[in-house]
Scaffold this motif. Structure first.
Motif, PDB file in Angstrom:
ATOM      1  N   VAL A   2       3.030   0.549   3.754  1.00 29.70           N
ATOM      2  CA  VAL A   2       3.862  -0.316   4.425  1.00 29.70           C
ATOM      3  C   VAL A   2       3.795  -1.493   3.820  1.00 29.70           C
ATOM      4  N   GLN A   7       7.683   0.707   7.134  1.00 27.02           N
ATOM      5  CA  GLN A   7       6.694   1.728   7.327  1.00 27.02           C
ATOM      6  C   GLN A   7       7.237   3.016   6.680  1.00 27.02           C
ATOM      7  N   ASN A  24      -2.172   3.474  12.254  1.00 22.76           N
ATOM      8  CA  ASN A  24      -2.235   2.320  11.553  1.00 22.76           C
ATOM      9  C   ASN A  24      -3.581   2.422  10.789  1.00 22.76           C
TER      10      ASN A  24
END
Length: 451
Positions: free
Chosen positions: A154, A171, A374
Motif C-alpha cells: 500500500v 492497494q 490488512n
C-alpha cells in the motif's frame, strides 16, 4: 560467478549460528539473483486454449535478474523459502489478465515505482528469509532479522486507507500486482509487509501460511469479514486446500463447527486429522449444481442443504466460506441460514456468479467481499502461527527450478494444503530456532505431509 560467490556469502552468514546484524549489514549484495519469472513477450502464448490446458511449466522461467534499487520504506530480503499460491497460477497462465498490465499501471505512479514496469515479472507472494538491507525511514527492522512477509502493498497517501489499509486506492498484492516477488533468491518488499518468522518452524514451513492464512483470518474471523463466533456452523469449500485448511483450523480453534466440503477420501482424511467431524465428499455424493453451462439445478441445492442439516442436527449454516465462485455460489446462497453470511475472496471456477436473489433478500442474508488482509490482520494471523494455535499445511516442497511443476500441480488440484519452494535454503528442515516448542506440535506441523 561473482553473483554465485556473493550469494553463497549471504547463505553462509544465514547458516552460521553467530552472525550479527553488523555482519549482515557488511555483506556485499550481488548484482543479480535467480528468480521465477514470466516474460511479457509470451503473454499470448496460451491464446485460444481452455484454462485447464494452459501449462505453467511452459511459461515460468528461472532467470538471472538485476537486484532492484532499494527505496524509502523498503527492504531487500534474502529468501530462504517461498510457496505457490493460486495467484501464481493466474500469473503463469495470464488469466484473467496478463499481470504486465498491473506492472505498467504501477510504473506510472512515480519515478520509484517505474522500477516495477519491466519486460519480465518476478512472481510470488510469500517468503521466509533474512533482511539484508533497509531503505531510508525503516526503523523497526534491521539486517539479520528473520522474517516472513505478507503480500499487502500500500502507499497510504489517501485517507481512504487509514481505517483499513485494504481500502487504500493504491492497494496491490506484492508479487502479483507488483514486481520483485518472493519466488526468488532475493525479494523487494515494503517494511510494513514484514513480520517475525515463527521460531519453531523451518523456512519452508514458515513461508507457507502467509497469503492464505491471512486471507482466511480476515474472511472468517475479522470484523471486516464474517466475524465468526463460538457455535457458528461454517461451511468451508475446499476444506483441505490452501485456503480451506486454514479456515478449518480457525473454525475449530474459535469454537465453531466446520462443515468441510472436499472432493476425495484422502482430503476427507486430512480434515478429520485437523479435528473436523462434519465432512461432505462432493464427488462421492455426486453433487452437480449446474444442469448445463447456463442453468443451475435448485434440486441439488436442496439436496445439499438437507445433507448439511443431517450433519448439524437440523441447523443451517451461519457462514459460508466461499472461494470457488461460479460453480458453487448459487448453492452457497441457498444453504445459508436466514440472516447468515456468504463471504467470498476468490472465484477459482469462474467470476460470473449466479444465484437466486429471492433466497438472499427475503432471508436477509449478506454477501461480503473479502480480499487478503490488512497489516494488523496479517500480524494476528502470523501471531497465532507463532504461538502454535494454527499450523502450516505444507504437504510438499519443490526447488526453485521446479516451480513450474509446483504451479501446475496447484492449477490441476493435484496438491494438498500448500506447496513450498526452496529458494536459498539448500534443503528442507532448516531454520528451526525453538526445538522444544516444535516438539510439542510436530504431529500437527507434519499433518499434511503424512497423509
Amino acid at each position: 560467478m561473482r553473483r554465485r560467490h556473493t550469494v553463497n556469502h549471504i547463505l553462509d552468514a544465514i547458516l552460521a549460528p553467530d552472525s550479527t546484524r553488523e555482519d549482515f549489514a557488511a555483506l556485499p549484495l550481488p548484482d543479480s539473483y535467480r528468480a521465477v519469472t514470466v516474460h511479457k513477450d509470451e503473454a499470448e502464448m496460451f491464446a485460444g486454449l481452455p484454462t485447464r490446458e494452459k501449462d505453467p511449466r511452459k511459461s515460468l522461467h528461472v532467470d538471472d535478474v538485476p537486484v532492484p534499487e532499494l527505496g524509502p520504506g523498503e527492504a531487500l530480503v534474502a529468501v530462504m523459502a517461498s510457496s505457490v499460491n493460486y495467484n501464481s497460477v493466474w500469473t503463469s497462465i495470464f488469466e484473467p489478465l496478463s499481470t504486465f498490465g498491473f506492472l505498467e499501471r504501477y510504473g506510472r505512479l512515480s519515478s520509484l515505482t517505474k522500477r516495477h514496469d519491466l519486460p519480465y515479472h518476478v512472481i510470488g507472494s510469500d517468503l521466509a528469509g533474512v533482511v539484508l538491507r533497509t531503505g531510508p525511514g525503516v526503523n523497526a527492522w534491521h539486517p539479520g532479522d528473520e522474517v516472513v512477509a505478507h503480500c499487502l502493498s500500500v502507499e497510504l497517501e489517501s485517507s481512504d486507507g487509514h481505517n483499513d489499509t485494504m481500502l487504500d486506492p493504491e492497494q496491490r498484492i506484492w508479487g502479483f500486482e507488483t514486481n520483485f516477488g518472493g519466488l526468488a533468491e532475493i525479494a523487494l518488499v515494503k517494511s510494513n509487509q514484514l513480520m517475525p518468522k515463527p521460531r519453531h518452524l523451518s523456512w519452508e514451513e514458515a513461508a507457507a501460511p502467509g497469503l492464505v492464512n491471512s486471507t482466511a483470518y480476515r474472511q472468517l474471523v475479522s470484523k471486516n469479514g464474517a466475524a465468526m463466533k463460538q457455535g457458528d456452523n461454517v461451511l468451508i469449500w475446499g476444506a483441505s486446500g490452501g485456503l480451506g485448511s486454514y479456515a478449518t483450523q480457525f473454525a475449530l480453534a474459535g469454537g465453531a463447527n466446520p462443515i468441510c466440503v472436499v472432493s476425495s477420501d484422502k482430503k476427507a482424511d486430512i480434515c478429520r486429522a485437523m479435528g473436523a467431524e462434519a465432512i461432505i465428499d462432493r464427488n462421492a455424493e455426486g453433487y452437480k449444481f449446474w444442469k448445463d453451462e447456463h442453468n443451475q439445478d435448485p434440486r441439488e441445492w436442496k439436496r445439499f442443504g438437507k445433507r448439511i442439516r443431517e450433519l448439524t442436527g437440523g441447523e443451517d449454516v451461519d457462514i459460508v466460506f466461499e472461494h470457488p465462485g461460479r460453480e458453487t455460489f448459487g448453492a452457497s446462497v441457498y444453504v445459508t441460514r436466514k440472516g447468515g453470511t456468504i463471504v467470498t475472496c476468490a472465484s477459482t471456477s469462474g467470476y460470473q456468479h449466479e444465484y437466486d436473489n429471492r433466497y438472499l433478500w427475503m432471508s436477509l442474508k449478506r454477501i461480503v467481499g473479502s480480499h487478503f488482509a490488512n497489516y494488523r490482520e496479517a500480524w494476528e494471523a502470523n501471531r497465532l502461527i507463532a504461538k502454535g494455535k494454527i499450523h502450516p499445511t505444507l504437504s510438499k516442497t519443490y526447488t526453485l527450478e521446479e516451480t513450474g511443476q509446483a504451479a501446475y500441480d496447484v492449477h490441476r488440484n493435484l496438491h494438498q494444503g500448500k506447496v513450498g519452494v526452496l529458494a536459498l535454503a539448500p534443503e528442507e528442515g532448516m531454520g528451526v530456532r525453538d526445538e522444544e516448542m516444535r516438539a510439542k506440535h510436530i504431529d500437527a506441523i507434519n499433518r499434511f505431509r503424512n497423509v
